[in-house]
Each structure stands twice: as C-alpha cells, then as structure tokens.
Design a protein around this motif. Sequence first.
Motif, short mmCIF file in Angstrom:
data_model
loop_
_atom_site.label_atom_id
_atom_site.label_comp_id
_atom_site.label_asym_id
_atom_site.label_seq_id
_atom_site.Cartn_x
_atom_site.Cartn_y
_atom_site.Cartn_z
N CYS A 208 0.86 -1.19 0.00
CA CYS A 208 0.00 0.00 0.00
C CYS A 208 0.89 1.23 0.00
CB CYS A 208 -0.91 -0.01 1.23
SG CYS A 208 -0.02 0.07 2.80
N PRO A 209 0.33 2.40 -0.32
CA PRO A 209 1.11 3.63 -0.19
C PRO A 209 1.56 3.82 1.25
CG PRO A 209 -0.88 4.01 -1.47
CD PRO A 209 -1.01 2.64 -0.88
N ASP A 210 2.75 4.37 1.43
CA ASP A 210 3.35 4.53 2.76
C ASP A 210 3.14 5.96 3.26
OD1 ASP A 210 4.87 4.54 5.03
OD2 ASP A 210 6.79 4.28 4.01
N MET A 211 2.23 6.11 4.22
CA MET A 211 1.92 7.44 4.74
C MET A 211 3.11 8.06 5.47
SD MET A 211 -0.42 9.72 4.73
CE MET A 211 -1.15 11.13 5.59
N GLY A 212 4.12 7.27 5.78
CA GLY A 212 5.34 7.84 6.34
C GLY A 212 5.96 8.86 5.41
N CYS A 213 5.66 8.74 4.10
CA CYS A 213 6.16 9.72 3.14
C CYS A 213 5.56 11.10 3.37
CB CYS A 213 5.86 9.26 1.72
SG CYS A 213 6.82 7.84 1.19
N PHE A 214 4.34 11.13 3.87
CA PHE A 214 3.71 12.42 4.16
C PHE A 214 4.45 13.12 5.29
CE2 PHE A 214 0.66 15.16 6.36
CZ PHE A 214 0.15 15.90 5.30
N ASP A 215 4.93 12.35 6.27
CA ASP A 215 5.70 12.94 7.36
C ASP A 215 7.02 13.52 6.85
OD1 ASP A 215 3.72 12.10 9.17
OD2 ASP A 215 4.65 10.13 9.34
N ASP A 216 7.56 12.92 5.79
CA ASP A 216 8.81 13.41 5.20
C ASP A 216 8.60 14.59 4.26
OD1 ASP A 216 10.32 11.45 6.47
OD2 ASP A 216 10.14 10.03 4.81
N TRP A 217 7.50 14.56 3.47
CA TRP A 217 7.34 15.49 2.36
C TRP A 217 6.07 16.33 2.40
CZ3 TRP A 217 11.69 15.88 -0.29
CH2 TRP A 217 12.56 14.78 -0.33
N GLY A 218 5.14 16.04 3.30
CA GLY A 218 3.89 16.79 3.34
C GLY A 218 3.15 16.68 2.02
N GLY A 219 2.60 17.79 1.55
CA GLY A 219 1.80 17.81 0.34
C GLY A 219 2.58 17.56 -0.94
N GLU A 220 3.91 17.50 -0.86
CA GLU A 220 4.69 17.15 -2.04
C GLU A 220 4.59 15.67 -2.37
OE1 GLU A 220 8.62 19.17 -2.99
OE2 GLU A 220 8.60 19.27 -0.80
N TRP A 221 4.25 14.84 -1.38
CA TRP A 221 4.18 13.41 -1.61
C TRP A 221 3.08 13.09 -2.62
CZ3 TRP A 221 1.01 9.48 1.46
CH2 TRP A 221 1.26 8.18 0.97
N SER A 222 3.42 12.33 -3.64
CA SER A 222 2.45 12.01 -4.69
C SER A 222 1.29 11.17 -4.17
CB SER A 222 3.15 11.27 -5.84
OG SER A 222 3.82 10.11 -5.38
#
Length: 314
Positions: A208-222
């Motif tokens: 699944c998509p990894d929401m941990g990326c949101f913690d790293d990149w915020g709204g830049e995460w695709s």
Amino acid sequence: MKLSVNQQNSWVWQATELTAIPCPICNAENYKAIYSRADSLDIVSCQSCSFRFVQPQPSQRELNRFYQEGYFSGGHDFHQGEDYFNSRKRAIAQEEVTGWRFLKSHADLSQKRLLDLGCADGALLVLARQYGVSQVVGVEVSADAAAYGRKQYELEILEASADSLPLTEQSFDVVTAFDLIEHVRHPAQLFREIHRVLQVGGIFVGGCPDMGCFDDWGGEWSGVRRNMEHLSYFDDRTLSKLAEQAGFQVILLEYRGFPLGLKQYKDFHAVKSYSLISKGIQPNIWIYNTWQKLKVKVKNPLHRHELLFVLQKV
C-alpha cells in the motif's frame, strides 16, 4: 497545521453520499485535519491511535459508481489515459504485474491455495497459476473487471467486498492484497476476514502507499495528490498495530518506490527509443525531474512511497 492543495478535481463525489465516521481502527471521534485533497475531502489524523483516514467518507454505493464509471477504462484518476486491461496483458507477458515479483520472492507458492483480494482482472492469478499454485481465487468489487477476468483468463473471481468474504475458514495458504487495503471502508474488519480464511501459519502478502512519506514530504508526496479513491493511509506503525490486533505476526516490512511526482516526457515517436534526444527536446521536464530526484537523494528518507509487507497468521 492542515496543508491544502489547489488542483483540478479528477472526480467529484456526491455530497449526499458522504458521511463522517469515527476512526476505522479504534472508533475514537477525536481527530485533526492534516491535508485537504483535490476532491475537497480531508485526510485526518486520529488523536487516539494516530491512524490517518479520509473524512468524510463516500458510501459503498458511491465508491461503486467511481469504479464503474471509467476507473479501469482510463476515464479518470490512476489509470487515466490508458486501457487498463491491455496494459495488464502486457504486464503478464513481462511478469511485471503489480506485486508479483515481491510475492514470488517471499512466498513458497508450489501447490498452495492462493486468494487475491482486489484482483481486478486476475492478472496476478494468471501468473500464480503458471507457477504451480494448486488453486487460485480472486475477489473483486468491479463487475466489469471480474467479468473480464472470468472470460479472458477462465479464472474464478467472486464479486464481493474484501471485508466480507463469502469463503470458509482456513481455506487458503496465501492471501494477497496489493493496492487494496487503502481502498476499503473497514480495514480492521478486512484484516479479521483475511485472518479467518487463512490456515494457521498462512501468510498475508501485500502493499500500500506509505503514509510515512507524508511525514517526510507533506503535500509534495504524490500519494496524497492523486488516487481519490483511497480511504485509509497506513504507515509502518499503524499497519503493524492493525496486523497484531487481528492475530498476525509481522514477518517483513519493506519500502520501495519514489515518493515525489515526476513529469512524463511527451511521446515523440521519431525519437522514442532515444531518451537523451527526448530529454534534449524537452529540457524543462528534464530539469524538473532532476531536481526532484536530487531532493530525494539528499534527504535519503527511509520511506520510499510504497510499503510492502508479509504477515503470518499465528
């Protein structure tokens, strides 16, 4: 702080089919909005268990409308601009069906009974059958995709919701669910159902998509900028917690993919096979993609866009 995005909506939900819900994992009603999606729905974070999900959520009837009105034919969102079934045929021939290589690397499939949830046209089942799986069964909510798989590949595909399986207890050795758990309305019930139909010692393999990326990149995460059908956002902590609550042991978590969006080069047929020429013709795209890749390389985050997992029933 809640982030927002200003993009043209790829899909518009009917307001009468949207309902506020408690946290799908712990049932708490205390949550905080952290991001506004392009479809005007919020991603919220549960203040009790940290699980992140869409609020309000579309009804099952509204989700069915989404999948029936062009999702697999390229009408909107993830598969926009391509014929999904033709691309899956090519993926079968090249053994590049989503999740297949990960599954083959981490599961003994010989003479096993395999259930694929959210199987679409059953492409992964076709490959599994070729590799010696004794029984393959798919579950798919889209009637069109299920019918295509039954006719094209002679597969057993059940039209049902993955969180309410019309299957007997301990009837499978392996259950797969790639790009599915983020789609379901009741993820905790989904995990319990998978646990129920697996034999003891059986494995659940998915991604699944990894929401941990949101913690790293915020709204830049695709992962938050597209795929408006996604209802839940898992990271390693919430996925592990949900798995353990359902009776699974976490065997493996793996991070793959690129977290930021890249622009596609236009398809100039005359230079299609010459990537350097294509980049030279479109330097603005090359510069943008190079900058995105440089940002990721410098930051070197743990989270890589996709979270792949192997869980075992105990």
